[in-house]
Design a protein around this motif. Structure first.
Motif, short mmCIF file in Angstrom:
data_model
loop_
_atom_site.label_atom_id
_atom_site.label_comp_id
_atom_site.label_asym_id
_atom_site.label_seq_id
_atom_site.Cartn_x
_atom_site.Cartn_y
_atom_site.Cartn_z
N LEU A 72 5.01 -34.17 46.74
CA LEU A 72 5.70 -32.89 46.55
C LEU A 72 5.47 -31.98 47.75
O LEU A 72 6.39 -31.32 48.22
N ALA A 73 4.23 -31.98 48.23
CA ALA A 73 3.92 -31.15 49.40
C ALA A 73 4.78 -31.58 50.57
O ALA A 73 5.38 -30.75 51.26
N ILE A 74 4.85 -32.90 50.79
CA ILE A 74 5.67 -33.41 51.89
C ILE A 74 7.12 -33.01 51.68
O ILE A 74 7.79 -32.55 52.60
N PHE A 134 3.89 -29.89 58.72
CA PHE A 134 3.35 -31.25 58.67
C PHE A 134 2.11 -31.36 59.54
O PHE A 134 1.20 -32.13 59.26
N PHE A 165 4.30 -23.05 50.91
CA PHE A 165 5.06 -24.14 51.51
C PHE A 165 5.91 -23.66 52.68
O PHE A 165 6.33 -24.46 53.50
N PHE A 200 0.83 -34.89 46.67
CA PHE A 200 1.00 -35.10 48.11
C PHE A 200 2.48 -35.25 48.46
O PHE A 200 2.98 -34.66 49.42
N PHE A 252 8.38 -30.45 49.91
CA PHE A 252 8.65 -29.02 50.07
C PHE A 252 8.61 -28.60 51.53
O PHE A 252 9.45 -27.82 51.99
N ILE A 253 7.62 -29.14 52.24
CA ILE A 253 7.52 -28.79 53.66
C ILE A 253 8.70 -29.36 54.42
O ILE A 253 9.33 -28.69 55.23
N GLY A 254 9.02 -30.62 54.10
CA GLY A 254 10.14 -31.27 54.78
C GLY A 254 11.46 -30.62 54.45
O GLY A 254 12.32 -30.48 55.30
N ARG A 294 11.97 -27.53 53.83
CA ARG A 294 12.09 -26.32 54.62
C ARG A 294 12.50 -26.65 56.05
O ARG A 294 13.24 -25.92 56.69
N GLN A 295 11.97 -27.78 56.54
CA GLN A 295 12.30 -28.16 57.91
C GLN A 295 13.59 -28.96 58.00
O GLN A 295 13.93 -29.50 59.04
#
Lengths: 240, 330, 259
Positions: free
Chosen positions: B24-26, C193, C188, B22, B28-30, B32-33
């Protein structure tokens, strides 16, 4: 007098189970309560330990009225009452040791936690099954389960033991073993016992005094000899 | 107790592995943003943002360098777009860089593209800088234009295809014209000539026939004719007419033979002929007429030579020819 | 008349059940914050529900990702959009299919398990025995179980999602020559989010619903072995229905916050 029940009424919807039942248990006494199935014996015993709330009537255990007790007080009182359930009611998911330790968890004030092993072993020795300590209830026979259940009821060294049909579902020989065990324990710990049963042999061996429960009231009271010799047809039906 | 601690160990591993995935997902997504790490905030003002949304990517030379953080309408003609650029890439950009909004592929989301400025030597991009913007034709407009162009092109192509097909199969006179117009024109000419000639040949022969029938069956009339100078003159002119007709027929026949040799070699003409069957039939019958006419003419001429009345005339004609020949040969 | 009567009776018993369930949930929160907390039992339940469901969730999740990708391939290929596979699969698995499918599987495994276990404990008076032993059975049995499902289901869903995406990546790797790095890079790149958080929050409610209904049905089981079967069965049925209702509400709310 350790237990005093007066004018106990309890019903489920339309059906009235107890209609002004009275019972007194003296200290050190083995009182047998006999009645047909569905006559309200189990309901009465559950009212006694606060598992059920009576519709009306007074229930005093060790001089305390349980109907006005708070949960914590009730828990403390329950430490002085051992309860042997009809079907043993061992926790399937726990080992014998965990089953016996279970009542100790909440009454640690009474015992030092370090002694739990000693207490467990003592209780198991009392019922003659110390080797089963790490087994699961499902691995044991019905008679052994009943003995473990007895050990569990005894582990807190209660002043009163309530037996709900202690010999039901057992063969006569095993039933006799259990009855003898009950007598042993009564002598050893000087407990007062209330035994609910419809087993005449059991009553004959163990009873100091008997109460016959019929239609929600205590129909007759007396020693085994007195009641078995009575002429009343309804009483005679119990001893057939 | 040992069994219990291994249970807890496994439970711990289970929970931690879930939490790691979880996290790691946060991350990787973060990442990118551009939520983590140092960011450089720059602003650009556009007239039209074409549906750009907060969170869309910002690209520099095709490389994702940041995201759109905020879109604020300043007034009715300007919309400010705040962007967060990652500090490492932003360091390479100059103050005079230009920002445009494009779509990411034909149906993709919008992106802000940052294009390096033309003139070198401008300072490095700083926190809070404002980038010049270039407005771009919206994809929708582009697509509609493209569509119209496409339709036109399709129409042209289909027409062209039709023409090419008919040329290839040589359909109709148009095909013939396009392929070999000179020859077709020649051919037409020849044919009309032929028609005329045939007609005149036939009339001449008919007139001759009439004359001869009068000569053969009415001697008195024939004598009258030969005595009568007018009549003789008339006869002479008829003969000369006949002579010129024969010359003409000769010419036509040559024409036809040329023409038929052309038919043998000329592809376009063959096609022309094939597609115009009535013409072919006509040609055929004309040729037959000519043949029969010349045959009859020959017969008549022979008969005339052997005729008693005309023998002298023919001899005189021969003598005259011989004299001329002597005069010509000194 | 009979039909109307039985329908009205069914309807009223349905509302009674909803009311009782709400009361049960209220009691859960009341007992949750009162001491003592049965920590060891809680850990034991976490282990039983979490670790022991992992294989089931892993296998179903893997196959889900595998099959989903295989089935989508022909359609995407028709549009020449196979390169969108990671984006499409990851969004649908993370947002919807992963949480709902895994929650339904867990409703079958955990929900029915709790229903049957508590039901049989009720029938064999083990719950009474606990009460008599001075242990609050609601705390010991219900609070720990509901809390365990509430915390374990989200973790199982996260692991399940990951395994499903791995299955999908495997298909893409074998059939489409897409490297795992590229696949997860695209995943990804697509996920926001707003995909991850609402879906994860929703799984806590799924877990709560599974534990609550299972415990409710088991704890209030009727006497006899038939009562146990009914408790276990109706726990699954009721939970499955509740899961979809929660999902609907969750999607509705998500739609308001992330239009």
């Amino acid at each position: 007098m350790v237990i005093n029940i007066q004018d106990l009424y309890k019903g489920f919807g339309e059906t009235k189970v107890l209609n002004g039942f009275n019972l007194q248990l003296m200290e050190g006494e083995n009182l047998v309560l006999m009645g047909k199935s569905g006559s309200g014996k189990s309901v009465m015993i559950k009212c006694l330990v606060g598992l059920m709330e009576p519709d009306s009537g007074k229930v005093e255990v060790l001089g305390k009225d349980i109907s006005i007790m708070k949960r914590q007080e009730l828990d403390e009182l329950r430490a002085d009452i051992g309860f042997l359930f009809q079907g043993s009611a061992l926790y399937d998911s726990m080992t014998v040791r965990e089953n016996l330790e279970f009542p100790l968890r909440r009454h640690t004030h009474k015992f030092d936690l370090k002694n739990t092993d000693e207490l467990v072993l003592e209780a198991l020795n009392n019922v003659g099954l110390p080797h089963t300590i790490n087994m699961m209830p499902a691995e044991l026979s019905g008679g052994m389960q009943r003995r473990i259940a007895l050990a569990r009821a005894l582990i807190l060294k209660p002043k009163i033991i309530l037996y709900d049909e202690p010999t039901t579902g057992l063969d006569p020989i095993t039933a006799k073993e259990i009855i003898l065990l009950m007598l042993d324990i009564q002598k050893k710990y000087k407990t007062s016992s209330l035994i609910i049963t419809h087993d005449v042999d059991c009553a004959r061996v163990i009873a100091n005094r008997m109460i016959l429960l019929l239609d929600g009231i205590n129909y007759a009271e007396g020693s085994f000899e007195e009641l078995s010799a009575a002429n009343d047809s309804k009483i005679k039906a119990f001893f057939k | 107790m040992k069994k219990q601690s291994s249970t807890y160990l496994r439970l711990g591993l289970f929970v931690i592995s879930g939490l790691i995935i979880f996290t790691l997902a946060i991350f990787f997504i973060g990442n990118r943003q551009h939520l983590f790490g140092e960011n450089l905030k720059v602003t650009s003002v556009f007239k039209n943002v074409n549906g750009l949304q907060v969170g869309n990517n910002v690209r520099f030379a095709g490389l994702d360098v940041g995201t759109v953080k905020q879109i604020v309408m300043v007034n009715d003609t300007s919309i400010a777009v705040d962007m967060f650029l990652s500090i490492e890439t932003a360091r390479q950009m100059r103050k005079n860089a230009l920002a445009t909004i494009n779509s990411d592929g034909l149906v993709g989301s919008m992106v802000v593209n940052i294009i390096p400025g033309e003139e070198p030597g401008s300072g490095a991009l700083q926190q809070g800088d404002t980038l010049e913007s270039i407005s771009q034709v919206a994809t929708a407009d582009m697509l509609s234009t493209l569509n119209r162009t496409n339709e036109n092109a399709a129409m042209l192509t289909s027409d062209l295809l039709k023409i090419t097909n008919s040329i290839n199969s040589g359909e109709g006179v148009a095909g013939a014209l396009i392929k070999d117009d000179e020859m077709a024109e020649d051919l037409k000419h020849s044919i009309s000539n032929l028609r005329q000639t045939t007609k005149s040949a036939i009339t001449s022969v008919n007139r001759l026939n009439n004359l001869l029938s009068q000569v053969n069956f009415d001697e008195s009339l024939a004598g009258l004719m030969f005595n009568d100078s007018i009549s003789a003159q008339k006869f002479s002119s008829t003969l000369s007419n006949l002579d010129s007709s024969a010359v003409e027929i000769n010419k036509i026949t040559r024409d036809i033979s040329d023409f038929s040799s052309e038919i043998k070699t000329g592809k376009g003409v063959i096609n022309f002929m094939l597609t115009d069957t009535s013409f072919v039939n006509h040609l055929d019958s004309s040729l037959q007429n000519i043949e029969s006419a010349s045959h009859k003419f020959d017969q008549n001429m022979e008969a005339l030579k052997h005729n008693f009345f005309f023998r002298g005339y023919f001899r005189r004609l021969e003598r005259q020819k011989a004299r001329e020949a002597e005069a010509n040969e000194p | 008349m009979d039909g109307t009567y039985s329908f009205r009776k069914n309807l009223s018993s349905f509302f009674i059940e909803i009311g009782e369930l709400t009361g049960f949930a209220g009691r859960f929160f009341q007992e949750l914050f009162s001491r003592p907390f049965e920590f060891r039992e809680f850990l034991r339940q976490c282990y039983n529900m979490g670790n022991k469901s992992l294989l089931l969730v892993g296998v179903t999740g893997f196959i889900l990702g595998l099959v989903f990708t295989l089935q989508s391939r022909p359609t995407l290929m028709e549009f020449g959009a196979v390169s969108w596979m990671p984006s499409m699969i990851s969004i649908s698995i993370v947002r919807e299919i992963g949480p709902v499918m895994i929650a339904l599987i867990l409703a079958g495994r955990i929900g029915s398990g709790i229903g049957a276990e508590l039901g049989s404990m009720r029938v064999t008076e083990q719950i009474d025995a606990m009460e008599v032993s001075g242990t609050n059975p609601f705390k010991f049995l219900v609070v720990t179980r509901i809390l365990a499902t509430t915390l374990m289901v989200p973790i199982l869903v996260i692991l399940g999602d990951f395994i499903a995406l791995s299955g999908s990546a495997l298909v893409e790797n074998l059939k489409g020559n897409v490297s795992y790095t590229l696949y997860f890079n695209q995943v990804f790149n697509t996920l926001e989010f707003s995909d991850l958080f609402p879906a994860t929050i929703k799984t806590f409610f799924f877990g709560f619903a599974i534990g609550l209904v299972g415990c409710f049905k088991g704890y209030n089981s009727k006497k006899g072995t038939a009562g146990v079967g009914k408790a276990s069965n109706s726990a699954v049925v009721f939970t499955s229905m509740l899961l979809f209702i929660i999902d609907f509400i969750a999607v509705f709310i998500t739609d308001i916050f992330y239009p």
